[in-house]
Design a protein around this motif. Sequence first.
Motif, PDB file in Angstrom:
ATOM      1  N   GLN A   5       0.832  -1.205   0.000  1.00  0.00           N
ATOM      2  CA  GLN A   5       0.000   0.000   0.000  1.00  0.00           C
ATOM      3  C   GLN A   5       0.868   1.256   0.000  1.00  0.00           C
ATOM      4  OE1 GLN A   5      -3.391   0.233  -0.361  1.00  0.00           O
ATOM      5  NE2 GLN A   5      -2.988   2.412  -0.580  1.00  0.00           N
ATOM      6  N   GLY A   6       1.946   1.228   0.783  1.00  0.00           N
ATOM      7  CA  GLY A   6       2.865   2.364   0.824  1.00  0.00           C
ATOM      8  C   GLY A   6       3.503   2.624  -0.529  1.00  0.00           C
ATOM      9  N   LEU A   7       3.896   1.537  -1.213  1.00  0.00           N
ATOM     10  CA  LEU A   7       4.460   1.684  -2.553  1.00  0.00           C
ATOM     11  C   LEU A   7       3.431   2.245  -3.521  1.00  0.00           C
ATOM     12  CD1 LEU A   7       6.511  -1.615  -2.866  1.00  0.00           C
ATOM     13  CD2 LEU A   7       7.423   0.705  -2.717  1.00  0.00           C
ATOM     14  N   TRP A   8       2.207   1.738  -3.442  1.00  0.00           N
ATOM     15  CA  TRP A   8       1.143   2.226  -4.308  1.00  0.00           C
ATOM     16  C   TRP A   8       0.895   3.715  -4.054  1.00  0.00           C
ATOM     17  CZ3 TRP A   8      -1.266   1.880  -8.609  1.00  0.00           C
ATOM     18  CH2 TRP A   8      -2.451   2.562  -8.809  1.00  0.00           C
ATOM     19  N   ASP A   9       0.845   4.113  -2.791  1.00  0.00           N
ATOM     20  CA  ASP A   9       0.609   5.512  -2.447  1.00  0.00           C
ATOM     21  C   ASP A   9       1.689   6.412  -3.031  1.00  0.00           C
ATOM     22  OD1 ASP A   9      -1.658   4.738  -1.084  1.00  0.00           O
ATOM     23  OD2 ASP A   9      -0.728   4.864   0.904  1.00  0.00           O
ATOM     24  N   ARG A  10       2.959   6.008  -2.914  1.00  0.00           N
ATOM     25  CA  ARG A  10       4.066   6.801  -3.465  1.00  0.00           C
ATOM     26  C   ARG A  10       3.969   6.885  -4.986  1.00  0.00           C
ATOM     27  NH1 ARG A  10       9.670   4.940  -1.420  1.00  0.00           N
ATOM     28  NH2 ARG A  10      10.251   6.614  -2.823  1.00  0.00           N
ATOM     29  N   PHE A  11       3.618   5.761  -5.624  1.00  0.00           N
ATOM     30  CA  PHE A  11       3.463   5.727  -7.076  1.00  0.00           C
ATOM     31  C   PHE A  11       2.335   6.659  -7.505  1.00  0.00           C
ATOM     32  CE2 PHE A  11       1.221   3.784 -10.721  1.00  0.00           C
ATOM     33  CZ  PHE A  11       2.220   3.891 -11.680  1.00  0.00           C
ATOM     34  N   TYR A  12       1.202   6.601  -6.806  1.00  0.00           N
ATOM     35  CA  TYR A  12       0.050   7.437  -7.141  1.00  0.00           C
ATOM     36  C   TYR A  12       0.395   8.912  -7.004  1.00  0.00           C
ATOM     37  CZ  TYR A  12      -4.527   9.560  -7.125  1.00  0.00           C
ATOM     38  OH  TYR A  12      -5.597  10.362  -7.418  1.00  0.00           O
ATOM     39  N   VAL A  13       1.085   9.276  -5.937  1.00  0.00           N
ATOM     40  CA  VAL A  13       1.469  10.673  -5.724  1.00  0.00           C
ATOM     41  C   VAL A  13       2.375  11.132  -6.863  1.00  0.00           C
ATOM     42  CG1 VAL A  13       2.854  12.192  -4.244  1.00  0.00           C
ATOM     43  CG2 VAL A  13       1.135  10.678  -3.231  1.00  0.00           C
ATOM     44  N   ARG A  14       3.326  10.304  -7.272  1.00  0.00           N
ATOM     45  CA  ARG A  14       4.249  10.659  -8.353  1.00  0.00           C
ATOM     46  C   ARG A  14       3.492  10.852  -9.671  1.00  0.00           C
ATOM     47  NH1 ARG A  14       9.710  12.173  -8.164  1.00  0.00           N
ATOM     48  NH2 ARG A  14      10.741  11.387  -9.979  1.00  0.00           N
ATOM     49  N   ILE A  15       2.571   9.952  -9.988  1.00  0.00           N
ATOM     50  CA  ILE A  15       1.781  10.071 -11.222  1.00  0.00           C
ATOM     51  C   ILE A  15       0.921  11.324 -11.175  1.00  0.00           C
ATOM     52  CG2 ILE A  15      -0.118   9.028 -12.547  1.00  0.00           C
ATOM     53  CD1 ILE A  15       2.596   7.676 -12.969  1.00  0.00           C
ATOM     54  N   ARG A  16       0.295  11.590 -10.046  1.00  0.00           N
ATOM     55  CA  ARG A  16      -0.545  12.782  -9.908  1.00  0.00           C
ATOM     56  C   ARG A  16       0.293  14.052 -10.104  1.00  0.00           C
ATOM     57  NH1 ARG A  16      -4.272  14.070 -11.877  1.00  0.00           N
ATOM     58  NH2 ARG A  16      -4.648  16.154 -11.260  1.00  0.00           N
ATOM     59  N   MET A  17       1.516  14.063  -9.556  1.00  0.00           N
ATOM     60  CA  MET A  17       2.394  15.212  -9.701  1.00  0.00           C
ATOM     61  C   MET A  17       2.749  15.418 -11.177  1.00  0.00           C
ATOM     62  SD  MET A  17       6.084  15.986  -7.918  1.00  0.00           S
ATOM     63  CE  MET A  17       6.878  14.606  -8.685  1.00  0.00           C
ATOM     64  N   ILE A  18       3.057  14.339 -11.885  1.00  0.00           N
ATOM     65  CA  ILE A  18       3.387  14.444 -13.312  1.00  0.00           C
ATOM     66  C   ILE A  18       2.196  14.983 -14.087  1.00  0.00           C
ATOM     67  CG2 ILE A  18       3.893  13.076 -15.382  1.00  0.00           C
ATOM     68  CD1 ILE A  18       5.712  11.344 -13.543  1.00  0.00           C
ATOM     69  N   ASP A  19       1.001  14.497 -13.799  1.00  0.00           N
ATOM     70  CA  ASP A  19      -0.207  15.005 -14.463  1.00  0.00           C
ATOM     71  C   ASP A  19      -0.391  16.499 -14.220  1.00  0.00           C
ATOM     72  OD1 ASP A  19      -0.835  12.523 -15.502  1.00  0.00           O
ATOM     73  OD2 ASP A  19      -2.285  12.038 -13.931  1.00  0.00           O
ATOM     74  N   GLU A  20      -0.163  16.937 -12.995  1.00  0.00           N
ATOM     75  CA  GLU A  20      -0.310  18.358 -12.664  1.00  0.00           C
ATOM     76  C   GLU A  20       0.733  19.207 -13.379  1.00  0.00           C
ATOM     77  OE1 GLU A  20      -0.303  18.583  -8.398  1.00  0.00           O
ATOM     78  OE2 GLU A  20      -2.170  17.453  -8.247  1.00  0.00           O
ATOM     79  N   ILE A  21       1.954  18.718 -13.471  1.00  0.00           N
ATOM     80  CA  ILE A  21       3.006  19.448 -14.184  1.00  0.00           C
ATOM     81  C   ILE A  21       2.630  19.576 -15.659  1.00  0.00           C
ATOM     82  CG2 ILE A  21       5.392  19.325 -14.995  1.00  0.00           C
ATOM     83  CD1 ILE A  21       6.059  18.032 -12.226  1.00  0.00           C
ATOM     84  N   ILE A  22       2.169  18.495 -16.258  1.00  0.00           N
ATOM     85  CA  ILE A  22       1.785  18.536 -17.668  1.00  0.00           C
ATOM     86  C   ILE A  22       0.622  19.496 -17.878  1.00  0.00           C
ATOM     87  CG2 ILE A  22       0.827  17.165 -19.569  1.00  0.00           C
ATOM     88  CD1 ILE A  22       2.551  14.817 -18.492  1.00  0.00           C
TER      89      ILE A  22
END
Length: 106
Positions: A5-22
């Motif tokens: 779950q911790g790995l998934w949470d970190r992955f989700y945060v990273r993807i969300r950040m990339i989406d926001e940057i784009i």
Amino acid sequence: MMSLQGLWDRFYVRIRMIDEIIERLEQLPYEEWLIEIRHYIERDIDLAYRILRHIAINHEESSWRFNAIQILLDSNLLREGDSSTILDREEEKEIIWLLHKPTDSF
């Protein structure tokens, strides 16, 4: 050891950040977009790679995909397997040509 779950949470945060940057990059004129991408390359090359790769594979506009791929190539950031992943989904002839053209490197 981190939980799944911790790995998934970190992955989700990273993807969300990339989406926001784009989303922010999409608001910029092309010249400013290039400047921002160069800043990402200088500050966090891994994040820059992930942003450009995401655009190259997923962006709906072919000009965005082309520019992202060109920057990945020019910056020597295109990793093994990226070309085939992109080509598996790509239909634009200019982008296919870009990924197949010979390079000047030895």
